[in-house]
Design a protein around this motif. Structure first.
Motif, PDB file in Angstrom:
ATOM      1  N   ALA A  60       0.834  -1.200   0.000  1.00 36.08           N
ATOM      2  CA  ALA A  60       0.000   0.000   0.000  1.00 36.08           C
ATOM      3  C   ALA A  60       0.872   1.254   0.000  1.00 36.08           C
ATOM      4  O   ALA A  60       0.580   2.242  -0.701  1.00 36.08           O
ATOM      5  CB  ALA A  60      -0.928  -0.002   1.214  1.00 36.08           C
ATOM      6  N   PHE A  61       1.954   1.245   0.799  1.00 34.34           N
ATOM      7  CA  PHE A  61       2.855   2.398   0.820  1.00 34.34           C
ATOM      8  C   PHE A  61       3.461   2.646  -0.556  1.00 34.34           C
ATOM      9  O   PHE A  61       3.510   3.789  -1.028  1.00 34.34           O
ATOM     10  CB  PHE A  61       3.972   2.178   1.838  1.00 34.34           C
ATOM     11  N   LYS A  62       3.913   1.579  -1.230  1.00 38.08           N
ATOM     12  CA  LYS A  62       4.542   1.755  -2.549  1.00 38.08           C
ATOM     13  C   LYS A  62       3.539   2.326  -3.551  1.00 38.08           C
ATOM     14  O   LYS A  62       3.885   3.177  -4.372  1.00 38.08           O
ATOM     15  CB  LYS A  62       5.101   0.427  -3.028  1.00 38.08           C
ATOM     16  N   ALA A  63       2.285   1.880  -3.488  1.00 37.55           N
ATOM     17  CA  ALA A  63       1.267   2.409  -4.406  1.00 37.55           C
ATOM     18  C   ALA A  63       0.997   3.886  -4.131  1.00 37.55           C
ATOM     19  O   ALA A  63       0.879   4.693  -5.059  1.00 37.55           O
ATOM     20  CB  ALA A  63      -0.013   1.593  -4.269  1.00 37.55           C
ATOM     21  N   ALA A  64       0.890   4.247  -2.856  1.00 34.88           N
ATOM     22  CA  ALA A  64       0.639   5.646  -2.513  1.00 34.88           C
ATOM     23  C   ALA A  64       1.844   6.522  -2.845  1.00 34.88           C
ATOM     24  O   ALA A  64       1.706   7.637  -3.354  1.00 34.88           O
ATOM     25  CB  ALA A  64       0.296   5.769  -1.030  1.00 34.88           C
ATOM     26  N   HIS A  65       3.047   6.010  -2.557  1.00 33.24           N
ATOM     27  CA  HIS A  65       4.268   6.773  -2.799  1.00 33.24           C
ATOM     28  C   HIS A  65       4.474   7.038  -4.289  1.00 33.24           C
ATOM     29  O   HIS A  65       5.005   8.096  -4.677  1.00 33.24           O
ATOM     30  CB  HIS A  65       5.464   6.027  -2.221  1.00 33.24           C
ATOM     31  N   ALA A  66       4.052   6.088  -5.139  1.00 32.80           N
ATOM     32  CA  ALA A  66       4.201   6.282  -6.580  1.00 32.80           C
ATOM     33  C   ALA A  66       3.363   7.458  -7.063  1.00 32.80           C
ATOM     34  O   ALA A  66       3.742   8.179  -7.991  1.00 32.80           O
ATOM     35  CB  ALA A  66       3.799   5.011  -7.319  1.00 32.80           C
ATOM     36  N   ARG A  67       2.207   7.687  -6.426  1.00 33.98           N
ATOM     37  CA  ARG A  67       1.343   8.800  -6.834  1.00 33.98           C
ATOM     38  C   ARG A  67       1.709  10.094  -6.108  1.00 33.98           C
ATOM     39  O   ARG A  67       1.745  11.166  -6.701  1.00 33.98           O
ATOM     40  CB  ARG A  67      -0.123   8.469  -6.538  1.00 33.98           C
ATOM     41  N   TYR A  68       1.945   9.988  -4.809  1.00 38.77           N
ATOM     42  CA  TYR A  68       2.186  11.177  -3.980  1.00 38.77           C
ATOM     43  C   TYR A  68       3.449  10.955  -3.144  1.00 38.77           C
ATOM     44  O   TYR A  68       3.381  10.458  -2.021  1.00 38.77           O
ATOM     45  CB  TYR A  68       0.977  11.439  -3.069  1.00 38.77           C
ATOM     46  N   PRO A  69       4.602  11.303  -3.687  1.00 39.93           N
ATOM     47  CA  PRO A  69       5.871  10.973  -3.016  1.00 39.93           C
ATOM     48  C   PRO A  69       6.005  11.574  -1.618  1.00 39.93           C
ATOM     49  O   PRO A  69       6.707  11.003  -0.780  1.00 39.93           O
ATOM     50  CB  PRO A  69       6.924  11.552  -3.969  1.00 39.93           C
ATOM     51  N   ASN A  70       5.376  12.699  -1.339  1.00 35.26           N
ATOM     52  CA  ASN A  70       5.539  13.364  -0.038  1.00 35.26           C
ATOM     53  C   ASN A  70       4.405  13.103   0.938  1.00 35.26           C
ATOM     54  O   ASN A  70       4.344  13.715   2.003  1.00 35.26           O
ATOM     55  CB  ASN A  70       5.689  14.877  -0.244  1.00 35.26           C
ATOM     56  N   LEU A  71       3.476  12.194   0.593  1.00 40.46           N
ATOM     57  CA  LEU A  71       2.325  11.932   1.449  1.00 40.46           C
ATOM     58  C   LEU A  71       2.746  11.118   2.680  1.00 40.46           C
ATOM     59  O   LEU A  71       3.331  10.039   2.548  1.00 40.46           O
ATOM     60  CB  LEU A  71       1.261  11.156   0.659  1.00 40.46           C
ATOM     61  N   PRO A  72       2.482  11.616   3.911  1.00 40.56           N
ATOM     62  CA  PRO A  72       2.850  10.860   5.123  1.00 40.56           C
ATOM     63  C   PRO A  72       2.105   9.514   5.176  1.00 40.56           C
ATOM     64  O   PRO A  72       0.906   9.448   4.888  1.00 40.56           O
ATOM     65  CB  PRO A  72       2.426  11.785   6.261  1.00 40.56           C
ATOM     66  N   PHE A  73       2.830   8.473   5.574  1.00 41.56           N
ATOM     67  CA  PHE A  73       2.276   7.105   5.612  1.00 41.56           C
ATOM     68  C   PHE A  73       2.740   6.455   6.914  1.00 41.56           C
ATOM     69  O   PHE A  73       3.948   6.301   7.143  1.00 41.56           O
ATOM     70  CB  PHE A  73       2.775   6.306   4.408  1.00 41.56           C
ATOM     71  N   ILE A  74       1.781   6.100   7.780  1.00 39.76           N
ATOM     72  CA  ILE A  74       2.093   5.493   9.080  1.00 39.76           C
ATOM     73  C   ILE A  74       1.483   4.107   9.132  1.00 39.76           C
ATOM     74  O   ILE A  74       0.291   3.928   8.855  1.00 39.76           O
ATOM     75  CB  ILE A  74       1.560   6.355  10.242  1.00 39.76           C
ATOM     76  N   ILE A  75       2.306   3.105   9.477  1.00 40.11           N
ATOM     77  CA  ILE A  75       1.818   1.732   9.633  1.00 40.11           C
ATOM     78  C   ILE A  75       1.373   1.535  11.081  1.00 40.11           C
ATOM     79  O   ILE A  75       2.112   1.841  12.017  1.00 40.11           O
ATOM     80  CB  ILE A  75       2.906   0.715   9.240  1.00 40.11           C
TER      81      ILE A  75
END
Length: 383
Positions: A60-75
């Protein structure tokens, strides 16, 4: 957005986010399809379980990062080995929170959002700096090119003084237009830098960039004023309402104005420059527009406009020199051109400008301009 297949765990996350200092709107998705569809509208932050049926948090992080590189992602996960946790952070995940330690969730979310906002502000400021540098470089190259053309013409056409004078006048006009065009991006850049400085907590790099930008803004404004001051003789006279002009200046600077509608013959642009210079000087000296006031009186054959402040005033020994070019006294942030330009414009309009003491303390800059003949007999309603 919260990627979580357990309703109970989702409710626990909601409870622990109630401590945040702002309202929280959370969209919950349970699987890969729902997650990818929800990414069409970028959230401010993503919370994700690490292990889900048929999907996982790292994917999920890789998919989000591909679209929005600076979007904060917390597991947010129930269990995670140390090596796995380190690997997720190494790949770019903002943070990870164990479900048995959810009291860490709200501080982590707050920190991630603050850092993301500061990073966005910094990137915008850096982008503005790069664009400004490119424009400045292009302008400097153009100035150098024009300078070379002028020098070559001077060498070839020494006896043709009129042509050389026209070339120099074109160069002054170019300088005025360039200075005017640079003021808007410099103002925007300074705003971004001030915001970034507040959010970064006193970064020396940002403070240095802010100082350089302030100096550059002051230089551009002074160049613009100097070029306009040297071109004061090129006035365009019209029938104009001096009261409307004064009220507009008052609105722009937030100062109180009492002025009636009075028609005179003058150049609206040049007279606006006069009162902008006088009002901005008064505000700079007083530190606030609340101590500055504009009023108008009709006198026999003339209209009298007073820019009044209740600041420290002008000492008697300075008054004879205050309209001299480049005279600054003890003022900081001024190159001493504004009052010189104001005097030139007023004189060109067959008027007069003086500096007087404000009763009770302060300075009053009095501008007197000739009235139209039909205005001459009107009574003064502002006495």
């Amino acid at each position: 957005m919260h990627l979580e297949d357990s309703e109970l765990d989702h409710e626990l996350v909601l409870m622990n986010l109630s401590d945040l200092p702002w309202p929280v709107d959370i969209i919950r998705v349970e699987d890969e399809a729902g997650f990818l569809a929800a990414l069409d509208v970028p959230p401010h932050l993503i919370l994700s379980d690490f292990s889900l049926p048929g999907y996982d948090g790292l994917s999920a992080f890789k998919a989000a990062h591909a679209r929005y590189p600076n979007l904060p992602f917390i597991i947010v996960t129930g269990a995670m080995g140390e090596e796995v946790a380190v690997d997720t952070l190494r790949q770019g995940v903002t943070d990870y929170i164990l479900k048995q330690r959810l009291e860490r969730l709200a501080p982590s979310v707050r920190r991630a959002l603050v850092e993301a906002d500061a990073r966005d502000s910094r990137e915008r400021a850096e982008r503005e700096v790069r664009e400004l540098n490119a424009r400045l470089q292009a302008r400097l190259l153009e100035v150098e090119r024009l300078k070379g053309v002028a020098e070559r013409q001077s060498q070839r056409l020494e006896v043709q003084a009129k042509q050389l004078e026209e070339a120099l006048n074109l160069q002054k006009t170019f300088l005025a237009e360039t200075s005017h065009e640079l003021r808007t991006p410099l103002t925007a850049l300074l705003g971004y830098l001030r915001r970034a400085d507040r959010e970064a907590g006193g970064s020396q790099v940002i403070a240095d960039a802010q100082r350089v930008t302030e100096n550059m803004t002051r230089l551009v404004n002074d160049l613009l004023q100097l070029s306009r001051g040297e071109l004061v003789q090129s006035v365009e006279m019209h029938f104009m309402n001096i009261g409307n002009l004064l009220r507009q200046v008052g609105r722009d600077f937030g100062v109180r104005v009492e002025a009636r509608d009075v028609e005179i013959v003058g150049d609206p642009g040049r007279l606006t420059q006069v009162f902008v210079n006088l009002v901005s000087n008064a505000i700079r000296v007083c530190g606030t527009p609340e101590k500055v006031f504009i009023d108008m009186h009709l006198r026999p054959g003339e209209v009298e406009i007073n820019v009044i402040d209740t600041g420290p005033g002008v000492p008697d020994h300075i008054k004879p020199k205050i309209f001299d070019k480049f005279y600054r006294g003890k003022e900081a942030g001024s190159t001493g051109l504004g009052l010189t330009i104001a005097q030139q414009v007023v004189t060109t309009h067959s008027g007069r400008i003086d500096v007087l003491d404000t009763p009770g303390g302060g300075a009053t800059f009095q501008v007197r301009l000739p009235l139209l003949e039909d205005e001459d007999e009107m009574d003064d309603g502002f006495a």
